[in-house]
Design an enzyme around this catalytic site. Structure first.
Site, PDB file in Angstrom:
ATOM      1  N   LYS A 251       0.853  -1.180   0.000  1.00  0.00           N
ATOM      2  CA  LYS A 251       0.000   0.000   0.000  1.00  0.00           C
ATOM      3  C   LYS A 251       0.894   1.236   0.000  1.00  0.00           C
ATOM      4  CE  LYS A 251      -3.243  -2.591   2.806  1.00  0.00           C
ATOM      5  NZ  LYS A 251      -3.766  -2.788   4.152  1.00  0.00           N
TER       6      LYS A 251
HETATM    7  N1  GLU Z   1      -8.976  -0.152   7.127  1.00  0.00           N
HETATM    8  C1  GLU Z   1      -7.998  -1.192   7.116  1.00  0.00           C
HETATM    9  C2  GLU Z   1      -6.895  -0.863   6.135  1.00  0.00           C
HETATM   10  O1  GLU Z   1      -7.084  -0.029   5.272  1.00  0.00           O
HETATM   11  C3  GLU Z   1      -8.577  -2.550   6.730  1.00  0.00           C
HETATM   12  C4  GLU Z   1      -9.591  -3.005   7.689  1.00  0.00           C
HETATM   13  C5  GLU Z   1      -9.969  -4.484   7.561  1.00  0.00           C
HETATM   14  O2  GLU Z   1     -10.123  -4.995   6.445  1.00  0.00           O
HETATM   15  O3  GLU Z   1     -10.170  -5.089   8.594  1.00  0.00           O
HETATM   16  O4  GLU Z   1      -5.832  -1.434   6.220  1.00  0.00           O
END
Ligand code: GLU
Length: 277
Positions: A251
């Site tokens: 990411k």
């Molecule tokens: N909001 C989290 C992220 O962007 C992912 C949450 C989840 O899938 O439990 O890494």
């Protein structure tokens, strides 16, 4: 009925790794005639931006995904998270922690070592034994504090727990490996763990699909479910997408955004081929 979700944080542009996660969740729902949800995980106002949320919606639509409306935005549900924390507090499972990061580092150095948990060195428990009156006095004096879960006490209440992972089978939950996790941050009345567990429950998510990087978090999520009386979904932690050279299409770490790939002329079909879905 299978209900899945994709739950990005609008802290930047989506990358191919996110595309894989979103497509994976969407396919898991659609293959079973189920429902797919998009949830915006924007509890951290200092890092989240409306323009990134807008970009997420545009990029997912460009990829050909559709989802139910209205989209849940976590920043609009702080009162619900606060209420969960209050329930845990009323049972003596939570304590205020006034430690700064530097103080925690110093305490760990003084102790010589700390067990290493999934989120880094385990909190040494400095504030766990603080007398309640002193905690109350420091709160009244305006000292910033987080709320931590007394994990040993919480586990004693729930007994052993497990969850089912579609990729790995039955997993015995080991929340103690985290130590006393923060469940409400100094400036935010929740943490990722609490908000995600609460929302998956209230949204009726039956299958949580997400990257393997979040596998360990499920140990804590399972504990919070048991403490708060939430349903336990099925899980499928999927491998992270690797670039052709084997490097993680992370990411962060300079991976190209979907937007830049699209501007360079790639099509949604190219992205699907790139991530293997
Ligand atoms: N909001 C989290 C992220 O962007 C992912 C949450 C989840 O899938 O439990 O890494």
């Amino acid at each position: 009925m299978i209900v899945t979700r994709f739950a990005p944080s609008p802290t930047g542009l989506l990358h191919p790794g996110h595309a894989f996660s979103a497509l994976f969740a969407w396919h898991a729902a659609h293959a079973a005639g189920g429902r797919f949800l998009l949830r915006i995980e924007d509890i951290d106002a200092t890092r989240c931006r409306p323009e990134f949320e807008q970009a997420i919606v545009e990029d997912l639509a460009w990829l050909g995904l559709d989802w139910e409306r209205p989209v849940r935005r976590q920043s609009e549900h702080m009162a619900a998270y606060r209420a969960c924390v209050a329930r845990l507090e009323a049972r003596g499972l939570v304590y205020p922690c006034f430690c700064t990061r530097a103080a925690i580092r110093a305490e760990i150095a003084r102790a010589g070592a700390a067990p290493h948990g999934p989120e880094g060195p385990v909190y040494p428990g400095t504030c766990r034994s603080l007398p309640a009156a002193e905690g109350a006095r420091r709160i009244a004096a305006g000292e910033p504090y987080a709320l931590r879960l007394d994990v040993a006490r919480a586990c004693a209440e729930t007994g052993p727990l497990a969850w089912h992972d579609r990729a790995r089978g039955t997993i015995a939950a080991d929340p103690a490996s985290f130590g006393d996790v923060v469940i409400a941050r100094k400036e935010i009345p929740t943490s990722y763990h609490l908000a995600v567990t609460h929302d998956d429950h209230v949204q009726g998510v039956t299958l949580v699909t997400r990257g393997e990087d979040l596998f360990a978090a499920t140990h804590i999520h399972r504990l919070l479910q048991a403490l708060l009386g939430f349903a336990t979904p099925d899980y499928h932690h999927h491998p992270l997408v690797a670039a052709p050279d084997g490097a993680r299409l992370a990411k962060r770490a300079g991976a190209p955004s979907l937007r830049s790939l699209r501007e360079a002329g790639l099509t949604p079909a190219d992205i699907r081929a790139m991530v293997g879905l």
